[in-house]
Motif scaffolding. Structure first.
Motif, short mmCIF file in Angstrom:
data_model
loop_
_atom_site.label_atom_id
_atom_site.label_comp_id
_atom_site.label_asym_id
_atom_site.label_seq_id
_atom_site.Cartn_x
_atom_site.Cartn_y
_atom_site.Cartn_z
N VAL A 62 0.85 -1.19 0.00
CA VAL A 62 0.00 0.00 0.00
C VAL A 62 0.89 1.24 0.00
O VAL A 62 1.83 1.34 0.80
CB VAL A 62 -0.92 0.00 1.25
CG1 VAL A 62 -1.75 1.26 1.32
CG2 VAL A 62 -1.83 -1.24 1.23
N SER A 112 2.19 4.66 0.95
CA SER A 112 2.06 5.55 2.11
C SER A 112 1.66 6.93 1.59
O SER A 112 1.84 7.23 0.40
CB SER A 112 3.39 5.63 2.86
OG SER A 112 4.34 6.33 2.09
N THR A 155 -8.09 -0.31 -1.73
CA THR A 155 -6.98 -0.70 -0.88
C THR A 155 -7.39 -1.93 -0.08
O THR A 155 -8.48 -1.97 0.49
CB THR A 155 -6.61 0.44 0.10
OG1 THR A 155 -6.24 1.59 -0.67
CG2 THR A 155 -5.46 0.05 0.99
N THR A 156 -6.52 -2.93 -0.07
CA THR A 156 -6.70 -4.09 0.80
C THR A 156 -5.51 -4.11 1.74
O THR A 156 -4.65 -3.23 1.69
CB THR A 156 -6.78 -5.41 0.00
OG1 THR A 156 -5.52 -5.65 -0.63
CG2 THR A 156 -7.89 -5.38 -1.04
N GLU A 157 -5.46 -5.12 2.56
CA GLU A 157 -4.37 -5.22 3.54
C GLU A 157 -3.00 -5.29 2.89
O GLU A 157 -2.03 -4.72 3.37
CB GLU A 157 -4.60 -6.45 4.41
CG GLU A 157 -3.70 -6.53 5.61
CD GLU A 157 -4.05 -7.69 6.49
OE1 GLU A 157 -3.15 -8.52 6.72
OE2 GLU A 157 -5.22 -7.77 6.95
N ASP A 158 -2.91 -6.00 1.74
CA ASP A 158 -1.60 -6.25 1.13
C ASP A 158 -1.45 -5.76 -0.31
O ASP A 158 -0.46 -6.05 -0.96
CB ASP A 158 -1.26 -7.73 1.21
CG ASP A 158 -2.30 -8.60 0.51
OD1 ASP A 158 -3.34 -8.07 0.08
OD2 ASP A 158 -2.06 -9.81 0.39
N SER A 159 -2.44 -5.01 -0.80
CA SER A 159 -2.33 -4.49 -2.18
C SER A 159 -3.21 -3.26 -2.36
O SER A 159 -4.02 -2.93 -1.50
CB SER A 159 -2.72 -5.57 -3.19
OG SER A 159 -4.10 -5.86 -3.09
N GLN A 160 -3.00 -2.64 -3.51
CA GLN A 160 -3.77 -1.45 -3.84
C GLN A 160 -4.04 -1.45 -5.34
O GLN A 160 -3.22 -1.95 -6.12
CB GLN A 160 -2.97 -0.19 -3.47
CG GLN A 160 -3.75 0.85 -2.78
CD GLN A 160 -2.87 1.93 -2.16
OE1 GLN A 160 -1.70 2.10 -2.48
NE2 GLN A 160 -3.46 2.67 -1.26
#
Length: 126
Positions: free
Chosen positions: A30, A32, A60-65
């Motif tokens: 993700v 910043s 946005t997910t926990e491990d990707s965008q």
């Protein structure tokens, strides 16, 4: 886009004509807020600065965008290289728009011919 019209291809791809292309990129990790700001202001890739014309986070997910990015450059794999500079490799990439042309309802592997009106409009760009 596939064409055998060399003049049109040159008009569309040459950087001086600034034809916008919109891409949807699924990136690892993700961005910043500082990375997003850095990207929005422009990032140096292979010694040349690339400034997106458009930048938006779609999901946005926990491990990707999923990021929507517009560029006017035509350098090979430029979108992938942009995100590699930020240490967020692209896992999936799709060009969604080329100038005013969109994919519409086309599925992967499908194609359609441009109308004469669309070709004339492409020739009239810058």
């Amino acid at each position: 886009m596939l064409t055998n019209d060399g003049e049109l291809a040159n008009r569309l791809m040459h950087p001086r004509n600034e034809v916008e292309k919109i891409y949807i990129a699924k990136i690892e990790g993700v961005l910043s807020p500082s990375e997003f700001y850095e990207l929005k202001k422009g990032i140096t890739v292979e010694g040349r600065k690339v400034i997106p014309t458009h930048l938006k986070i779609r999901k946005t997910t926990e491990d990707s965008q999923i990021v929507e990015i517009g560029i006017v450059e035509g350098r090979n794999h430029i979108v992938k290289k942009i995100f590699e500079e930020l240490k967020h490799p692209v896992s999936k990439l799709k060009r969604e728009r080329y100038a005013f042309l969109t994919l519409g309802n086309l599925k992967s592997g499908e194609y359609r011919e441009l109308s004469l009106k669309e070709v004339k409009k492409l020739y009239s760009l810058k």
